[in-house]
Design a protein around this motif. Structure first.
Motif, PDB file in Angstrom:
ATOM      1  N   LYS A 143       1.151  -1.262   0.445  1.00  0.00           N
ATOM      2  CA  LYS A 143       0.301   0.093  -0.250  1.00  0.00           C
ATOM      3  C   LYS A 143       1.486   1.392   0.468  1.00  0.00           C
ATOM      4  CE  LYS A 143      -3.799  -1.201   0.395  1.00  0.00           C
ATOM      5  NZ  LYS A 143      -5.285  -1.488  -0.873  1.00  0.00           N
ATOM      6  N   ASP A 181       0.172   6.495   3.612  1.00  0.00           N
ATOM      7  CA  ASP A 181      -1.695   6.929   3.742  1.00  0.00           C
ATOM      8  C   ASP A 181      -2.589   6.313   3.854  1.00  0.00           C
ATOM      9  OD1 ASP A 181      -2.050   6.148   1.137  1.00  0.00           O
ATOM     10  OD2 ASP A 181      -3.538   7.958   0.872  1.00  0.00           O
ATOM     11  N   THR A 182      -2.109   4.704   3.889  1.00  0.00           N
ATOM     12  CA  THR A 182      -2.504   3.356   4.403  1.00  0.00           C
ATOM     13  C   THR A 182      -1.731   3.147   5.251  1.00  0.00           C
ATOM     14  OG1 THR A 182      -3.678   2.228   2.437  1.00  0.00           O
ATOM     15  CG2 THR A 182      -3.953   0.766   4.083  1.00  0.00           C
ATOM     16  N   ASP A 183      -2.241   3.333   6.906  1.00  0.00           N
ATOM     17  CA  ASP A 183      -1.369   2.533   8.332  1.00  0.00           C
ATOM     18  C   ASP A 183      -1.437   0.582   8.279  1.00  0.00           C
ATOM     19  OD1 ASP A 183      -1.423   3.653  10.887  1.00  0.00           O
ATOM     20  OD2 ASP A 183      -1.543   2.092  10.948  1.00  0.00           O
ATOM     21  N   ASP A 234      -4.254  -1.217   9.140  1.00  0.00           N
ATOM     22  CA  ASP A 234      -5.557  -1.046   8.625  1.00  0.00           C
ATOM     23  C   ASP A 234      -5.711  -2.735   8.850  1.00  0.00           C
ATOM     24  OD1 ASP A 234      -7.590   0.433   7.492  1.00  0.00           O
ATOM     25  OD2 ASP A 234      -7.356  -1.203   6.415  1.00  0.00           O
ATOM     26  N   PHE A 291      -6.738  -4.357   5.375  1.00  0.00           N
ATOM     27  CA  PHE A 291      -5.410  -4.279   4.681  1.00  0.00           C
ATOM     28  C   PHE A 291      -4.414  -6.148   5.311  1.00  0.00           C
ATOM     29  CE2 PHE A 291      -0.359  -2.701   4.505  1.00  0.00           C
ATOM     30  CZ  PHE A 291      -0.152  -2.958   3.180  1.00  0.00           C
ATOM     31  N   ASN A 351       3.604  -0.613   3.880  1.00  0.00           N
ATOM     32  CA  ASN A 351       2.944   0.459   3.010  1.00  0.00           C
ATOM     33  C   ASN A 351       4.320   1.735   2.888  1.00  0.00           C
ATOM     34  OD1 ASN A 351       4.086   1.781   4.696  1.00  0.00           O
ATOM     35  ND2 ASN A 351       1.532   1.396   6.233  1.00  0.00           N
TER      36      ASN A 351
END
Length: 146
Positions: free
Chosen positions: A74, A77-79, A82, A85, A105
């Motif tokens: 990712k 900006d995707t933790d 998440d 995820f 990420n």
């Protein structure tokens, strides 16, 4: 159709980054003798009414029939924590009967390993880059060279 030249611009995205990472892994594998023979992407996992597409698969043979590990990528900006995820990567690893998978990420990576009860738990994590925004990834591709 007549469009001004400056109306178009390329945007580096997760697929472009995945292709760059696969290229780096394959270059490394060609130069080393390791358990990982090559990497690939966009293989479809079909079944249970839906298809899933792992971002990167690491193979233990040249024919691509022995999958050693899956990676999910990712943008920053995707933790890394998440839930979607993690859930998506877990489902792919279970379908492939893998003992581990990696989430990445750009900024952070997290290795999950299967325990005795068939659950994946976080085994190790890394913070490698200070990249926080999607638009910083392409300019810093050299940070991901092997």
């Amino acid at each position: 159709m007549n469009m001004a030249h400056n109306d178009w611009h390329l945007r580096y995205n997760e697929r472009a980054w995945a292709i760059d990472v696969i290229s780096e892994i394959n270059t490394y594998c060609n130069e080393q003798s390791r358990a990982i023979v090559r990497a690939g992407g966009e293989y479809g996992l079909h079944g249970s009414g839906n298809s899933l597409y792992p971002d990167i698969l690491l193979f233990g043979n040249a024919s691509g029939t022995m999958v050693l590990q899956g990676w999910e990528l990712k943008m920053p900006d995707t933790d890394i924590n998440d839930p979607q995820f993690i859930e998506n990567a877990t489902e792919k690893a279970l379908r492939l009967n893998l003992s581990s998978f990696l989430l990445w990420n750009v900024r952070e990576a997290a290795l999950y390993q299967k325990s005795n009860n068939n659950k994946f738990t976080l085994s190790k994590s890394w913070i490698e880059a200070q990249i926080l925004r999607r638009d910083e990834v392409q300019a810093n591709r050299s940070l991901f060279s092997l």
